[in-house]
Design an enzyme around this catalytic site. Structure first.
Site, PDB file in Angstrom:
ATOM      1  N   VAL A  93       0.856  -1.215   0.090  1.00 54.79           N
ATOM      2  CA  VAL A  93       0.000   0.196  -0.029  1.00 54.79           C
ATOM      3  C   VAL A  93       0.895   1.162   0.098  1.00 54.79           C
ATOM      4  O   VAL A  93       0.360   2.255   0.009  1.00 54.79           O
ATOM      5  CB  VAL A  93      -0.955   0.268   1.175  1.00 54.79           C
ATOM      6  CG1 VAL A  93      -2.004  -1.049   1.132  1.00 54.79           C
ATOM      7  CG2 VAL A  93      -0.179  -0.119   2.434  1.00 54.79           C
ATOM      8  N   SER A  94       2.177   1.193   0.407  1.00 56.61           N
ATOM      9  CA  SER A  94       3.039   2.284   0.224  1.00 56.61           C
ATOM     10  C   SER A  94       4.658   1.839   0.166  1.00 56.61           C
ATOM     11  O   SER A  94       4.768   0.737   0.458  1.00 56.61           O
ATOM     12  CB  SER A  94       2.992   3.138   1.530  1.00 56.61           C
ATOM     13  OG  SER A  94       3.762   4.366   1.442  1.00 56.61           O
TER      14      SER A  94
END
Length: 335
Positions: A94-95
Site C-alpha cells: 500500500v505504500s
C-alpha cells in the site's frame, strides 16, 4: 524534544555517496543542486524498516534489529537503487519508497526554480518531500496523503532528518487549496486521470508531473477561453507506482485473442491502460501496429473545459480518446 542522534550517520554517508555515483553514472542528477540534495538527505532515516520480497512473502528489515548482520542488511538496502516496500496490509503493498534514480529523474523533470511553491501528492515516507525542502526550503513545500498513519510517520521522519515542510492529511485528488497557489505539482502515485481540482490551484505556467497509465505525464498549465487548462506529453520513461487511494485505475478490458507478442510488450500495455474504457483492446492493437509501435513520448494529455483526453501526436489529430470514462472517479473530482 531532544535532538535526533543518528548512530548510522557515517556508514550511511558512505553508502549515500555510492548511490549518487551510481545514479550519475546512469545519466541522472545532472543538476548540481539535486545532486547535493541526494548526497545530503539521509534516506535511511525515512525507512527505519521496510519489507524485502522473498518467495512470494515479505521479510521485515529493521534498523533496531538485535542481529547486527540484519541491521547491516537493512542499511545496505536503504541505499540500493530500487524501490522499498514500506507498508503492507494483508499481503498487499500500500505504500513504498520509490527507486532513487526514478525520483531523481522526476525531480529534474519538474523543472523547479528558486522560489517555486511545490505540492506533492502522496507523502510516502517523506523522503521526496525532504529532497524538495532541501532544494527550495520548508516553507515552499506541501505534501498531502489520505492516510493518517502515513502523514504522521512522514512528519516524524522529516523532523528526524531536520526538515519541516507542511504535511497535510487529506484527499490528494482535491489538492490543497489552503496552501495554493502552486508553481509545481508532483504526484508519487498512479492516477486514473488528472484531477480537475488541481488546475485552479496552479499559477499560469505551472508544471504538473504525474504517473498516468504506466508512464509520466508532464503538463503545462495555462489560461484559455475555458479558464485554466493543461496540456503536455508523456516522458519516454516507464513508471510504476502504487495507485492513488480513492481512485480506481482503469481496467485494460478483455485481452483474449490478442497475440502474445503484443500482450507481453510493455509499450502496448501502456497504450491498453491509457485507452481503457474508450478503445477495445483489439482496436488499440490495430492503432499500435498501424502507427509502428509508438513510444510513450508520442502520446499526450489535454485537460480543458471540464474534459480531458489523451492523444497520439496531436491533441487535435485523428487519434484521441477521453480519459476517466471507465470509472466514476474523474467525474466526481470534476464536480
Amino acid at each position: 524534544m531532544g535532538v535526533h542522534v543518528d548512530r548510522f550517520a557515517e556508514p550511511a554517508a558512505v553508502a549515500r555517496r555510492s548511490l549518487v555515483r551510481e545514479i550519475v553514472a546512469g545519466g541522472g542528477l545532472a543538476d548540481p543542486a539535486w545532486r547535493t540534495a541526494f548526497e545530503e538527505v539521509p534516506r535511511h532515516l525515512f525507512v527505519p524498516y521496510y519489507f524485502a520480497s522473498r518467495t512470494g512473502a515479505y521479510e521485515r528489515l529493521w534498523c533496531e534489529d538485535p542481529d547486527p548482520v540484519r541491521r547491516a542488511r537493512w542499511l545496505r538496502g536503504a541505499y540500493v537503487d530500487g524501490p522499498l516496500a514500506t507498508r503492507v496490509r494483508d499481503g498487499e503493498l500500500v505504500s513504498s519508497s520509490s527507486q532513487p534514480s526514478l525520483m531523481a529523474s522526476m525531480l529534474e523533470e519538474l523543472e523547479v526554480r528558486e522560489g517555486n511553491a511545490v505540492l506533492e501528492i502522496g507523502a510516502g515516507t517523506g523522503y521526496n518531500a525532504a529532497l524538495l525542502a532541501h532544494r527550495l526550503g520548508d516553507d515552499l513545500v506541501t505534501t498531502v496523503d489520505l492516510d493518517t498513519e502515513i502523514t504522521e510517520s512522514a512528519r516524524t521522519h522529516l523532523a528526524a532528518a531536520g526538515y519541516h515542510p507542511t504535511v497535510v492529511t487529506g484527499d490528494g485528488a482535491r489538492g490543497c487549496p489552503e496552501r495554493a497557489p502552486f508553481d509545481r505539482i508532483i504526484a508519487t502515485c498512479t492516477l486514473p486521470s488528472v484531477p480537475f481540482d488541481w488546475l485552479p490551484q496552479c499559477r499560469p505556467g505551472a508544471r504538473i508531473l504525474a504517473p498516468l497509465s504506466t508512464g509520466l505525464i508532464a503538463l503545462r498549465v495555462r489560461e484559455d477561453s475555458h479558464g485554466r487548462s493543461a496540456e503536455g506529453r508523456f516522458l519516454r520513461t516507464s513508471a510504476y507506482f502504487v495507485p492513488l487511494r480513492g481512485g480506481e485505475l482503469p481496467r485494460e478490458g478483455h485481452i483474449g485473442g490478442l497475440p502474445r507478442r503484443a500482450i507481453e510488450n510493455e509499450l502496448f500495455r501502456f497504450l491498453l491502460t491509457l485507452t481503457a474504457g474508450s478503445l477495445d483492446p483489439h482496436e488499440a492493437l490495430s492503432l499500435w501496429e498501424r502507427e509502428r509501435r509508438p513510444l510513450r513520448d508520442r502520446f499526450g494529455v489535454t485537460v480543458s473545459g471540464g474534459h480531458q483526453w489523451a492523444w497520439l501526436d496531436d491533441p487535435e489529430g485523428p487519434y484521441a480518446w477521453p480519459l476517466g470514462r471507465s470509472n466514476g472517479w474523474a467525474s466526481a473530482v470534476g464536480g
